[in-house]
Each structure stands twice: as C-alpha cells, then as structure tokens.
Design an enzyme around this catalytic site. Structure first.
Site, PDB file in Angstrom:
ATOM      1  CG  ASP A 175      36.163  21.498  88.432  1.00 18.90           C
ATOM      2  OD1 ASP A 175      36.570  20.603  89.208  1.00 18.90           O
ATOM      3  OD2 ASP A 175      36.788  21.870  87.435  1.00 18.90           O
ATOM      4  NE  ARG A 235      41.043  13.719  74.760  1.00 15.96           N
ATOM      5  CZ  ARG A 235      41.691  14.847  74.468  1.00 15.96           C
ATOM      6  NH1 ARG A 235      41.038  15.872  73.958  1.00 15.96           N
ATOM      7  NH2 ARG A 235      42.989  14.949  74.664  1.00 15.96           N
ATOM      8  CG  ASP A 259      37.810  20.652  67.998  1.00 16.60           C
ATOM      9  OD1 ASP A 259      37.925  20.779  66.759  1.00 16.60           O
ATOM     10  OD2 ASP A 259      38.784  20.599  68.760  1.00 16.60           O
TER      11      ASP A 259
HETATM   12  P1  NAD Z   1      42.514  20.775  83.574  1.00 13.74           P
HETATM   13  O1  NAD Z   1      43.030  19.552  84.229  1.00 13.74           O
HETATM   14  O2  NAD Z   1      43.178  22.091  83.793  1.00 13.74           O
HETATM   15  O3  NAD Z   1      40.967  20.949  83.967  1.00 13.74           O
HETATM   16  C1  NAD Z   1      40.039  19.907  83.987  1.00 13.74           C
HETATM   17  C2  NAD Z   1      39.023  20.233  85.058  1.00 13.74           C
HETATM   18  O4  NAD Z   1      37.956  19.279  84.984  1.00 13.74           O
HETATM   19  C3  NAD Z   1      39.594  20.153  86.478  1.00 13.74           C
HETATM   20  O5  NAD Z   1      39.352  21.358  87.174  1.00 13.74           O
HETATM   21  C4  NAD Z   1      38.849  18.981  87.095  1.00 13.74           C
HETATM   22  O6  NAD Z   1      38.622  19.135  88.485  1.00 13.74           O
HETATM   23  C5  NAD Z   1      37.551  19.009  86.316  1.00 13.74           C
HETATM   24  N1  NAD Z   1      36.765  17.776  86.349  1.00 13.74           N
HETATM   25  C6  NAD Z   1      37.198  16.506  86.504  1.00 13.74           C
HETATM   26  N2  NAD Z   1      36.134  15.662  86.458  1.00 13.74           N
HETATM   27  C7  NAD Z   1      35.019  16.428  86.297  1.00 13.74           C
HETATM   28  C8  NAD Z   1      33.629  16.137  86.190  1.00 13.74           C
HETATM   29  N3  NAD Z   1      33.171  14.895  86.219  1.00 13.74           N
HETATM   30  N4  NAD Z   1      32.778  17.170  86.009  1.00 13.74           N
HETATM   31  C9  NAD Z   1      33.227  18.453  85.943  1.00 13.74           C
HETATM   32  N5  NAD Z   1      34.541  18.773  86.042  1.00 13.74           N
HETATM   33  C10 NAD Z   1      35.425  17.772  86.196  1.00 13.74           C
HETATM   34  O7  NAD Z   1      42.465  20.424  82.019  1.00 13.74           O
HETATM   35  P2  NAD Z   1      42.382  21.443  80.795  1.00 13.74           P
HETATM   36  O8  NAD Z   1      43.759  21.767  80.348  1.00 13.74           O
HETATM   37  O9  NAD Z   1      41.450  22.535  81.123  1.00 13.74           O
HETATM   38  O10 NAD Z   1      41.739  20.490  79.678  1.00 13.74           O
HETATM   39  C11 NAD Z   1      40.415  19.996  79.799  1.00 13.74           C
HETATM   40  C12 NAD Z   1      40.175  18.950  78.721  1.00 13.74           C
HETATM   41  O11 NAD Z   1      40.159  19.571  77.432  1.00 13.74           O
HETATM   42  C13 NAD Z   1      41.300  17.909  78.599  1.00 13.74           C
HETATM   43  O12 NAD Z   1      41.119  16.854  79.529  1.00 13.74           O
HETATM   44  C14 NAD Z   1      41.161  17.437  77.181  1.00 13.74           C
HETATM   45  O13 NAD Z   1      40.317  16.314  77.156  1.00 13.74           O
HETATM   46  C15 NAD Z   1      40.496  18.597  76.454  1.00 13.74           C
HETATM   47  N6  NAD Z   1      41.358  19.235  75.435  1.00 13.74           N
HETATM   48  C16 NAD Z   1      40.881  19.401  74.167  1.00 13.74           C
HETATM   49  C17 NAD Z   1      41.658  20.007  73.180  1.00 13.74           C
HETATM   50  C18 NAD Z   1      41.155  20.255  71.777  1.00 13.74           C
HETATM   51  O14 NAD Z   1      41.950  20.626  70.900  1.00 13.74           O
HETATM   52  N7  NAD Z   1      39.880  20.060  71.497  1.00 13.74           N
HETATM   53  C19 NAD Z   1      42.953  20.436  73.507  1.00 13.74           C
HETATM   54  C20 NAD Z   1      43.414  20.266  74.832  1.00 13.74           C
HETATM   55  C21 NAD Z   1      42.621  19.658  75.775  1.00 13.74           C
END
Ligand code: NAD
Length: 332
Positions: A175, A235, A259
């Site tokens: 991260d 995503r 997913d």
């Molecule tokens: P969050 O913002 O709490 O965490 C995201 C993390 O990714 C952060 O710590 C950030 O620093 C890190 N990050 C940013 N760019 C990065 C990179 N290039 N490499 C590695 N890490 C990187 O978000 P979250 O609530 O944990 O959600 C994460 C993702 O999950 C969302 O952005 C969304 O796309 C996805 N999501 C999917 C579902 C589903 O049903 N499948 C549901 C909710 C969210």
C-alpha cells in the site's frame, strides 16, 4: 422532519422500518422511484432526501432541489459517481455517502472465494453431478501453508488480511500509504512487485484510478507462484482479463474468483436470462470451471444493507439539520 427515501429495494425495508421505530420524530416516505426531473413532484413538503441509484439525475434537478429548500442529498452507497458534485455545491447542496458500511462483508467473501478455489469445490460439484466419487483432481491446499498478497490495506484489505492471518496464512501487503496496525497480521513489501513475488493468493483491495488501470498485467501475474489463485473483489479494471485468461490457459494460475469484471456495467444487477450476452470474454469466464464469477455481490449482506440504510438516514437528518456531516463528499 419528512425524509424522502428514494429507490427503495425490498431488502432495505426491515432496516428502514427499524430506523423509523427508533426515530418517531421523523417521517420517512419510501418510494421505488429514483431522483430525476420526472420525480421532482415527490419533493413537495420534504426536508431531506436519501437516495440510492446508478442513473444520474438531470442537471435541472439540482436547481429544483435548491428551490424546494433542500440543502442535502444523502446517498446510501459508498460511490457517488452518479451525482454531479460540483453542480450540487453550486446550488448549496451537501452530498454525503456511507463510505464504510461493512468491510467484513467483502473480506469474508474473499476468504470464501479463496477456499472455493483452493479446496476445489467446483471440481467436487462436477464430479458429484457425474456420480464420480473418486479423489482424482480434488486434492486441495491449506491456507496455513500459503502466502497471500493483499494489495491495498485500507478498510477491506486490512480486514481480509486479518481473516487470512487468523487461518495461518503468511500475509504480505502493499500500500503506498502503509498503516501501522497491518503489522499485527502481516508484513509490508516495499513494492507491488515484491508483494506478489511467489504469492499463492493475490487479492485486490485498492481503488481503481486512472494510474492503476490493468495494474495486474501479464508481468505481475508471472511473478505469482505456480498454481496461484487471483481474487478480485476490488474493481474489474484493475485486472487485465486477457492476461488472466492466458495465465490460466498456460497452467501458471490454477484459478480465479472475480466479483468484479472490467465490462460488468451492462450485465450486473440485470436479468439477462435467455439473452445473448454479446461478450465472448464474459461467456468464457462464466463457462470455466477454474473461474468463479460472482455479480459484484461481495458487499451484499444483511449487515451491510442495514448499515447503508441507517447511515444514509442518519446522514440525511444530520446534514439537513446542520448543513454538514462527517461523510460529506466534496467535488474533486
Ligand atoms: P480504502 O480507501 O479504505 O482502502 C483502499 C486502500 O488502497 C488505501 O489504503 C490506499 O492507500 C490503497 N491504495 C491506493 N492505491 C493503491 C495502489 N496502487 N496499490 C496498493 N494500494 C493502493 O477502501 P476500501 O473501503 O478498503 O475499499 C477498497 C476497494 O474495494 C474500493 O475502492 C472498491 O473499489 C472495492 N469495493 C468492492 C466491493 C464489492 O462488493 N466487490 C464493495 C466495496 C468496495
């Protein structure tokens, strides 16, 4: 206050009714319609709006909201890309979301998807259907012997890391913004490439940005251990699907659980029964025994729905009363 609760789904009703019982001082009017120019008459006599929709309201909706004296829009979703934040701000309308509604829901789904692959449930089901009860092709792997790479250690990634760690896996994270509590369950690698090197499970939890489209490409997949599995509940656009299929076909990867899919928008949440999907890649993914496809449902639990409804209504009241809330989303 009177709150207009737009776009209600049946699964939201129990949480809505529970919130209403706890807040008899407010009146929630629930409607299936979403916010559009055509549904503006529903705003009559309303002080707050809570919505859930993927379709964007027309630009004139924002001026109509302001004219109706409505100063907020509370989305009971994490993403608010369907709303024009700049236009809302221009009309003095505060937009709120529910960014964290149940990281555990997604993390548990990731764990279940991983076990589905590593314990060969698809193969077991196929053989069962043939009444072939021999062991051939069913040997599994134990999480306690595997190395799991978690990319993105925010709310969801950290929770997934905790679950894998609890089952004995070695967890490696990457991260750009490391957090100290990750050290309780795993170790950070200095680069994404080093995190995935030799990993048996790769799970994606970073946001999709222009800078990381297809960040998981042929070169990254090649770094995984032979027989690795890839889990994408982040995503679809993070993963180069063509490269994934090549790595599966070559036998380098043993499976994938998706997913999210990079071209999912026309399909997921709609009924395509009996229709031609017109997407050969999606058809192939759906037809493969080594790929588990799920229609963006990792988040979808009773707890998550309850948190979204409760959070959306709480935000609606707070923003309507005070003009702000902890989860105000500002235009970029
Ligand atoms: P969050 O913002 O709490 O965490 C995201 C993390 O990714 C952060 O710590 C950030 O620093 C890190 N990050 C940013 N760019 C990065 C990179 N290039 N490499 C590695 N890490 C990187 O978000 P979250 O609530 O944990 O959600 C994460 C993702 O999950 C969302 O952005 C969304 O796309 C996805 N999501 C999917 C579902 C589903 O049903 N499948 C549901 C909710 C969210």
């Amino acid at each position: 206050m009177k709150i207009l609760f737009l776009g209600i789904r049946e699964d939201e009703r129990p949480a809505l009714e529970a919130w209403q019982r706890e807040h008899p001082e407010h009146e929630v009017v629930a409607r299936e319609e979403i916010l559009t120019a055509a549904t503006l008459p529903l705003l009559k006599g309303v002080q707050a709006v809570c919505l859930q929709q993927v379709i964007s309201p027309e630009p004139e909706v924002y001026s109509a909201l302001a004219e109706a004296g409505i100063r907020q829009l509370s989305s009971r979703t994490a993403g608010v890309d369907m709303l024009d934040l700049a236009l809302a701000k221009q009309h003095g309308i505060v937009v709120t979301n529910v960014p964290v509604y149940s990281p555990n829901a997604i993390a548990e789904f990731v764990l279940a998807s991983t076990l589905y692959l590593t314990r060969r449930f698809a193969q077991i089901e196929r053989k069962n259907s043939q009444r072939d009860f021999r062991f051939a092709g069913l040997i599994g792997r134990e999480l306690a012997t595997l190395r799991v790479a978690v990319l993105g250690t925010g709310s969801i990634g950290l929770r997934a890391a905790r679950l894998f760690h609890a089952l004995g896996a070695e967890v490696v994270g990457y991260d750009p913004y490391p957090r100290p509590d990750f050290g309780e369950v795993g170790q950070y690698a200095p680069t994404l490439e080093e995190a995935v090197e030799g990993a048996d499970v790769l799970t994606l939890h970073m946001p999709l940005l222009a800078s990381n489209h297809h960040i998981i490409d042929e070169a990254v997949l090649a770094r995984l251990a032979p027989g690795a599995v890839v889990i994408n509940a982040g995503r679809g656009g993070l993963l180069d699907t063509a490269a994934l299929l090549e790595a599966l076909n070559s036998g380098h990867l043993s499976g994938a659980a998706l997913d999210t899919y990079e071209n999912e928008a026309p399909y997921y949440r709609y009924d395509w029964t009996g229709k031609d999907l017109g997407d050969a890649v999606l058809e192939e993914l759906l037809g493969r025994e080594d790929v588990l496809m799920t229609p963006h449902v990792a988040f979808y639990t009773d707890t998550a729905v309850q948190n979204l409804v409760t959070g959306g209504l709480d935000n609606a009241v707070l923003a309507a009363e005070t003009g702000t809330a902890p989860t105000v989303v500002e235009p970029a």
